[in-house]
Design an enzyme around this catalytic site. Structure first.
Site, PDB file in Angstrom:
ATOM      1  N   TYR A   1      20.102 -45.312  55.195  1.00 31.54           N
ATOM      2  CA  TYR A   1      18.647 -45.382  55.383  1.00 31.54           C
ATOM      3  C   TYR A   1      18.187 -46.813  55.136  1.00 31.54           C
ATOM      4  O   TYR A   1      18.331 -47.342  54.030  1.00 31.54           O
ATOM      5  CB  TYR A   1      17.976 -44.442  54.397  1.00 31.54           C
TER       6      TYR A   1
ATOM      7  N   TYR B   1      12.153 -45.115  63.379  1.00 35.43           N
ATOM      8  CA  TYR B   1      11.949 -44.738  61.989  1.00 35.43           C
ATOM      9  C   TYR B   1      11.430 -43.312  61.953  1.00 35.43           C
ATOM     10  O   TYR B   1      10.242 -43.074  61.827  1.00 35.43           O
ATOM     11  CB  TYR B   1      10.982 -45.710  61.320  1.00 35.43           C
TER      12      TYR B   1
END
Ligand SMILES: [Zn+2]
Lengths: 389, 143
Positions: free
Chosen positions: A291, A342
C-alpha cells in the site's frame, strides 16, 4: 487444503479515473458493479453472496447493496475500524474469517469511490483523531503528518530523495503495461520526479498517491466451495490486522508512537505473526503489493514486512530489486496507488490475485506467494499472504 | 516564515483533553502524568498505560525541548492556509518528561538552519481570542 480454507474466487473492478471523474454512477452503483464483476469472474450466482465487508468508514451500506443486488440473505455485514486505508487487507481478512467459520458462504470485500459526489478522501475533517492537537498547527491532511515520519527515516537511515523517487518510478514503470492504470501512457524519469512540486517536504507531488474514482471487490469462500468454480482459487494463507498496542493515532495524529518504532509502520510484530501463520518467511515471497499512500511510507512497510532490512528500503529500491521483471522481489506490479489508482489499496489485493493466477500485466514467472499490505500510518493496518491452489 | 492565520481550524478538544488547553490558556505547557507511578503521557488519556491509575498530576515542560522531526509545508490543504505557506510543522520532544512529543510549529527559524536535535524555546501565540497555542523557536531566540 482443508475444506474450510478461505480462498479468493473472484475479483471485480470498475473503470478507474482521476477523482471526480465518474459522474454517471453513484458510489453504491459502482460498488454493486464491482461486486457483480467479481461474482461473474467466479461464476457465482449473485443471489448467493451473503457477506459484505469494507473498511475506512465506507459509505455504502451492505443493507442497501444487498437489497439492490437481490441477494437471498445477509450473514455478514462488517467493517474494520479506522478511517484510513489501513483496513484494505483486513476487510478481506474479515470475509475470510466469516467463511472459514461457516458464518457466511460467499463474502465480498469491497471499496467504492466517486469523490466528485461525496468529497475527497483525507481532506479537512474536524473529527480526525486528536484533531485539536494537530489542526491548529496547519497539519490538516496526511502529507503533512506523514512527511514528518519520512523526514525522520531519512535522518535515521540516510534515505535520500532520489531513493524515494526510485519507488515512484518503479510503480510508474509497472503501470505502463497495465491498461487499467490511470497513469498508463505517462512514463516518468528521475528528472521529472525531482522537478515535481514540493507538497510537504521531503514529499513531492510524485511521492503522493493518486486520488481516484472507481471500485473493487474480492469474493471469498471456503476451499470446499471454491475448487469447482470458474477460476483457480487463490488461498488466503494468512491475514492480519492491527498494530502495536501503544500506536494510538501514530503519525496520522499526535506522533507519540513508540520511540523504537517511530519511523516505521508499527507492523513488525504483525508481520512476524502473519508469516508464522502462513508457515513461510519473507524470503519465500515471489512478489509483493505494498500500500503506497506515499513513497516513504510504503518503503517503511517494506522494511517492517521483511522485504529488506530495517532502514534498508532506500538502497533496496535504488538497486532495482523491486522492479519487474528482473528485480529479486517485484513490488506493485499493477502500478500501485501511485500509478494505477487509489482504490484505497483493495486494488492491490486484486493484483495479488492476478499474480497468483498468472495473468498480471507484469507477471512474475511461476509466482506462488504474494504479500499484500494495507495502509501504513494508522492503526489498524493489515496484510494478506496469498498462495496458489 | 510566519505564524499561521487566525482562521486555521481549532477543533473542540475531547473532554479529557480540555485541561491541556486550559493550561495553555494560562500560558503553561503542561503534560498529563500519572499521580501513582509518574509516567508522562500525551495526548491526554483516561488511564495511565503503565499502571491503569486514573489519578493525574500535570507536569510543566519547563526544561529541555528538542526538535524530533519537521517538514516545510508548501501545499495548503485548507483554505485558511493559502496565505501561510510555506510554514514549518514540527514534532518536539521533551527528554525530561519521558520523551513525550508535541506536534507544533517552528516560528522564526529559517528552513536552512533547522536541524533534528536542535534545542528549542517555547513561544506562546494567541491567533484569536481564547486560543493560545504553544509554538517553538530556536533556543535563545525566544522573546
Ligand atoms: Zn501510572
Amino acid at each position: 487444503m482443508k475444506g474450510s480454507q478461505p480462498c479468493i474466487v473472484g475479483i471485480g473492478q470498475t473503470r478507474y479515473t482521476r477523482w471526480g471523474g465518474i459522474t454517471d454512477a453513484t458510489e453504491l452503483q459502482l460498488a454493486g458493479e464491482a461486486i457483480l464483476n467479481a461474482a461473474a469472474d467466479a461464476g457465482v450466482d449473485p443471489r448467493k453472496i451473503d457477506g459484505f465487508a469494507s473498511f475506512g468508514d465506507d459509505r455504502n451500506e451492505p443493507a442497501l447493496l444487498a437489497a439492490s443486488l437481490g441477494v437471498d440473505e445477509v450473514r455478514l455485514s462488517t467493517m474494520l475500524w479506522g478511517g484510513g486505508g489501513g483496513g484494505s487487507c483486513g476487510a478481506v481478512g474479515l470475509a475470510a474469517m466469516a467463511v472459514e467459520t461457516g458464518q457466511a458462504d460467499f463474502a465480498v470485500a469491497f471499496r467504492s469511490l466517486a469523490q466528485g459526489q461525496t468529497g475527497r478522501f483525507g481532506q479537512y475533517d474536524p473529527n480526525w483523531r486528536h484533531a485539536s492537537f494537530i489542526h491548529p498547527f496547519g497539519a490538516i491532511a496526511a502529507p503533512q503528518l506523514l512527511a514528518l515520519a519520512v523526514r525522520r527515516h531519512m535522518h535515521d537511515h540516510g534515505t535520500t530523495q532520489e531513493q524515494l523517487g526510485h519507488f515512484a518510478l518503479t510503480c510508474r514503470a509497472h503501470a505502463q503495461r497495465n491498461p487499467a492504470a490511470v497513469m498508463q501512457g505517462r512514463a516518468l524519469t528521475m528528472a521529472d520526479y525531482l522537478a515535481s512540486r514540493p507538497i510537504s517536504d521531503p514529499l513531492k507531488l510524485l511521492d503522493c498517491c493518486l486520488e481516484s474514482d472507481g471500485a473493487c471487490a474480492v469474493l471469498v469462500t471456503r476451499w470446499e466451495r471454491a475448487r469447482d468454480l470458474r477460476r483457480p482459487a487463490v488461498p488466503i494463507l494468512s491475514s492480519a490486522h492491527g498494530a502495536r498496542g501503544d500506536w494510538s493515532s501514530g503519525p496520522l495524529g499526535s506522533h507519540n508512537q513508540p520511540a523504537d518504532a517511530y519511523a516505521t509502520t508499527g507492523a513488525r510484530t504483525l508481520a512476524r505473526d502473519l508469516y508464522a501463520r502462513a508457515g513461510i518467511l519473507p524470503s519465500d515471497l515471489d512478489v509483493a503489493q505494498i500500500y503506497d499512500n506515499f513513497t516513504g511510507m510504503a518503503m517503511m512497510a517494506m522494511e517492517d514486512f521483511g522485504l529488506c532490512d530495517p532502514g534498508g528500503s532506500g538502497p533496496f529500491v535504488e538497486s532495482g530489486a523491486a522492479q519487474w521483471p528482473h528485480g529479486a522481489l517485484p513490488v506493485n506490479t499493477h502500478g500501485g496507488c501511485l500509478s494505477e489508482a487509489y482504490i484505497h489499496g483493495l486494488n492491490h489485493v486484486l493484483e495479488g490475485v492476478r499474480q497468483m493466477r498468472g495473468d498480471s500485466t507484469c507477471q512474475v514467472a511461476g509466482a506462488g506467494l504474494c504479500l499484500v499490505t494495507g495502509g501504513p500510518g494508522p492503526s489498524p493496518i493489515s496484510a494478506l499472504i496469498l498462495g496458489r491452489s | 516564515m510566519i505564524s499561521l492565520p487566525a482562521d486555521v481550524p481549532t477543533p473542540q478538544a475531547d473532554a479529557w483533553e480540555l485541561e491541556f488547553w486550559a493550561h495553555c490558556a494560562a500560558r503553561r505547557l503542561m503534560f498529563q502524568s500519572c499521580a501513582a507511578c509518574g509516567r508522562v503521557r500525551h495526548p491526554p488519556m483516561p488511564f495511565c498505560p503503565a499502571c491503569r491509575s486514573t489519578e493525574v498530576r500535570w507536569r510543566e515542560a519547563d526544561g529541555d525541548a528538542q526538535l524530533f522531526t519537521w517538514t516545510v509545508v508548501h501545499h495548503p490543504s485548507h483554505p485558511s492556509l493559502v496565505p501561510a505557506v510555506p510554514y514549518i510543522v514540527a514534532v518536539v520532544e521533551f527528554p525530561a518528561l519521558d520523551h513525550v512529543r508535541l506536534l507544533t510549529n517552528l516560528v522564526g527559524v529559517p528552513a536552512d538552519t533547522v536541524r533534528i536535535g536542535m534545542a528549542l524555546s517555547l513561544v506562546w501565540e494567541e491567533p484569536k481570542r481564547g486560543v493560545v497555542l504553544p509554538r517553538f523557536t530556536a533556543a535563545g531566540d525566544a522573546s
